[in-house]
Design an enzyme around this catalytic site. Structure first.
Site, PDB file in Angstrom:
ATOM      1  N   CYS A 269       0.840  -1.144   0.460  1.00 23.01           N
ATOM      2  CA  CYS A 269       0.160   0.048   0.167  1.00 23.01           C
ATOM      3  C   CYS A 269       0.793   1.324  -0.145  1.00 23.01           C
ATOM      4  O   CYS A 269       0.558   1.872  -0.773  1.00 23.01           O
ATOM      5  CB  CYS A 269      -0.801   0.369   1.312  1.00 23.01           C
ATOM      6  SG  CYS A 269      -0.347   0.302   3.093  1.00 23.01           S
ATOM      7  N   HIS A 318      -2.547   1.062   6.755  1.00 24.60           N
ATOM      8  CA  HIS A 318      -3.322   1.518   5.262  1.00 24.60           C
ATOM      9  C   HIS A 318      -3.217   2.957   4.247  1.00 24.60           C
ATOM     10  O   HIS A 318      -4.060   3.301   5.691  1.00 24.60           O
ATOM     11  CB  HIS A 318      -4.180   0.854   5.377  1.00 24.60           C
ATOM     12  CG  HIS A 318      -4.686   0.151   3.876  1.00 24.60           C
ATOM     13  ND1 HIS A 318      -3.742  -0.615   2.653  1.00 24.60           N
ATOM     14  CD2 HIS A 318      -5.912   1.044   2.465  1.00 24.60           C
ATOM     15  CE1 HIS A 318      -4.453  -0.754   1.272  1.00 24.60           C
ATOM     16  NE2 HIS A 318      -4.978   0.189   1.981  1.00 24.60           N
ATOM     17  N   HIS A 330      -5.694   1.958  -4.571  1.00 24.32           N
ATOM     18  CA  HIS A 330      -4.729   1.428  -2.905  1.00 24.32           C
ATOM     19  C   HIS A 330      -5.060   0.268  -3.363  1.00 24.32           C
ATOM     20  O   HIS A 330      -4.821  -0.228  -4.596  1.00 24.32           O
ATOM     21  CB  HIS A 330      -5.217   1.714  -2.129  1.00 24.32           C
ATOM     22  CG  HIS A 330      -6.918   0.545  -1.806  1.00 24.32           C
ATOM     23  ND1 HIS A 330      -6.692  -0.601  -0.428  1.00 24.32           N
ATOM     24  CD2 HIS A 330      -7.957   0.138  -2.815  1.00 24.32           C
ATOM     25  CE1 HIS A 330      -8.203  -1.018  -0.841  1.00 24.32           C
ATOM     26  NE2 HIS A 330      -8.516  -0.679  -2.220  1.00 24.32           N
TER      27      HIS A 330
END
Length: 356
Positions: A269, A318, A330
């Site tokens: 991420c 995240h 993402h």
């Protein structure tokens, strides 16, 4: 004549123990056989457990990334210090040579003149007040000795700093190894769970994941048939660099998630976000936690602009790029690819955004 003895019979106690053990073994086998079917998890239960393991693996991945970044930074710092020490030692040697052959010979042999020895002592500062001793040295020698003192102190400090950083580097390498093992253990456990499913169940899960990705992309894209450009709706356009980072990330749609990866063919991420901004000429930190502390913080989804960094989960493990219309672009987790997704389906709460 051969003797015919009656074989020795096992004692009653031994017979009882053996019989009991055999009975227990049979009972355990029966229980295991009866329990096995009930212990098999359903497809949905396996998916829930696997998703949790993937989330835990991502948490460990960000810690791994942080340790790796720290390791690289320490290695550069240590290399710089070691280069400085080497250059400083050369300068020190030249300064010592500048004292003349006699002083140099005295220094190397240990028989240093008292005045010179005092200058090179551990506490030479008060020596400068002793004018009578200074009279024994020329002004050129005094200057040379002062420079030697300064250089010695400088080298001692740099060597001490290098020693501490080497200790820190060793601890960081240990942490890096532990986090890597933790990530691999979580992924391995997830794979073992997946292996308990039938081929049909695995296919059903894959189809569910693919459908989810397609629906997310449709929600985030204009109905132009390309499926590539986000529908901003009422969202605000980002700055030139934010738009540049977002456009770069769009070119990576479909790239697989791989822990620790920073592109250009695979990402985790924070690897995706740092890579995307780098393509726009902006250097941002490597980890999601560090990225959350830069720029201007945006607490309301309504105030987000395309290209802003958006962070999820209480520990900020995240991060993605805001795509407009309540969507994020993402790299979700292991087993997925870079994609659009609704911020409501990330799996953790939206914490805040950052405008770089």
């Amino acid at each position: 004549m051969a003797s015919h003895r009656r074989p020795k019979q096992p004692s009653r106690t031994r017979v009882t123990v053996l019989t009991t053990a055999a009975a227990a073994a049979v009972a355990l086998s029966a229980n295991a056989a009866n329990a096995a079917p009930s212990e098999k998890l359903s497809k949905d239960e396996v998916k829930a457990k696997v998703d949790k393991l993937y989330e835990q693996a991502e948490q460990a991945t960000e810690k791994y990334n942080g340790a790796k970044e720290k390791q690289q930074k320490l290695q550069k710092e240590i290399s710089t210090i070691q280069d400085n020490v080497a250059r400083g030692q050369e300068e020190l040697n030249k300064l010592r040579d500048g004292l003349g052959s006699l002083a140099t010979a005295q220094y190397r042999s240990g028989g240093i003149d008292a005045s010179v020895q005092l200058f090179l002592s551990s506490n030479p500062d008060d020596y400068l007040d002793k004018a009578s001793t200074l009279d024994q040295l020329s002004s050129q020698q005094v200057d040379a000795l002062k420079k030697i003192q300064d250089k010695q102190r400088e080298l001692a400090q740099e060597r001490a700093e290098a020693t501490e950083k080497l200790k820190d580097l060793s601890a960081t390498r240990t942490e890096l190894g532990n986090k890597k093992k933790e990530v691999q253990a979580k992924l391995g456990e997830a794979q073992r769970l997946l292996n308990t499913l039938t081929a049909k169940e695995k296919q059903q899960l894959a189809e569910q994941e693919q459908k989810r990705s397609q629906e997310s992309q449709e929600r985030a894209s204009r109905s132009t048939g390309t499926g590539e450009r986000p529908d901003l709706g009422g969202s605000l356009p980002g700055s030139g660099r934010a738009q540049g980072a977002f456009s770069a990330a769009q070119t990576r749609l479909g790239s697989p998630y791989v822990y620790g990866a920073t592109g250009p063919s695979s990402f985790d991420c924070s690897g995706l976000t740092s890579w995307a901004y780098a393509q726009a000429g902006v250097s941002i930190p490597r980890t999601s936690e560090a990225q959350s502390q830069i720029g201007t913080r945006i607490t309301s989804v309504g105030d987000l602009k395309v290209g802003d960094l958006v962070f999820f989960f209480n520990d900020l493990h995240h991060v993605g790029l805001y795509a407009g219309n309540g969507q994020v672009l993402h790299a979700p987790r292991t087993g997925t690819v870079v994609r659009y997704e609704s911020m409501n389906t990330i799996g953790g709460p939206f914490m805040w955004g950052v405008r770089v």
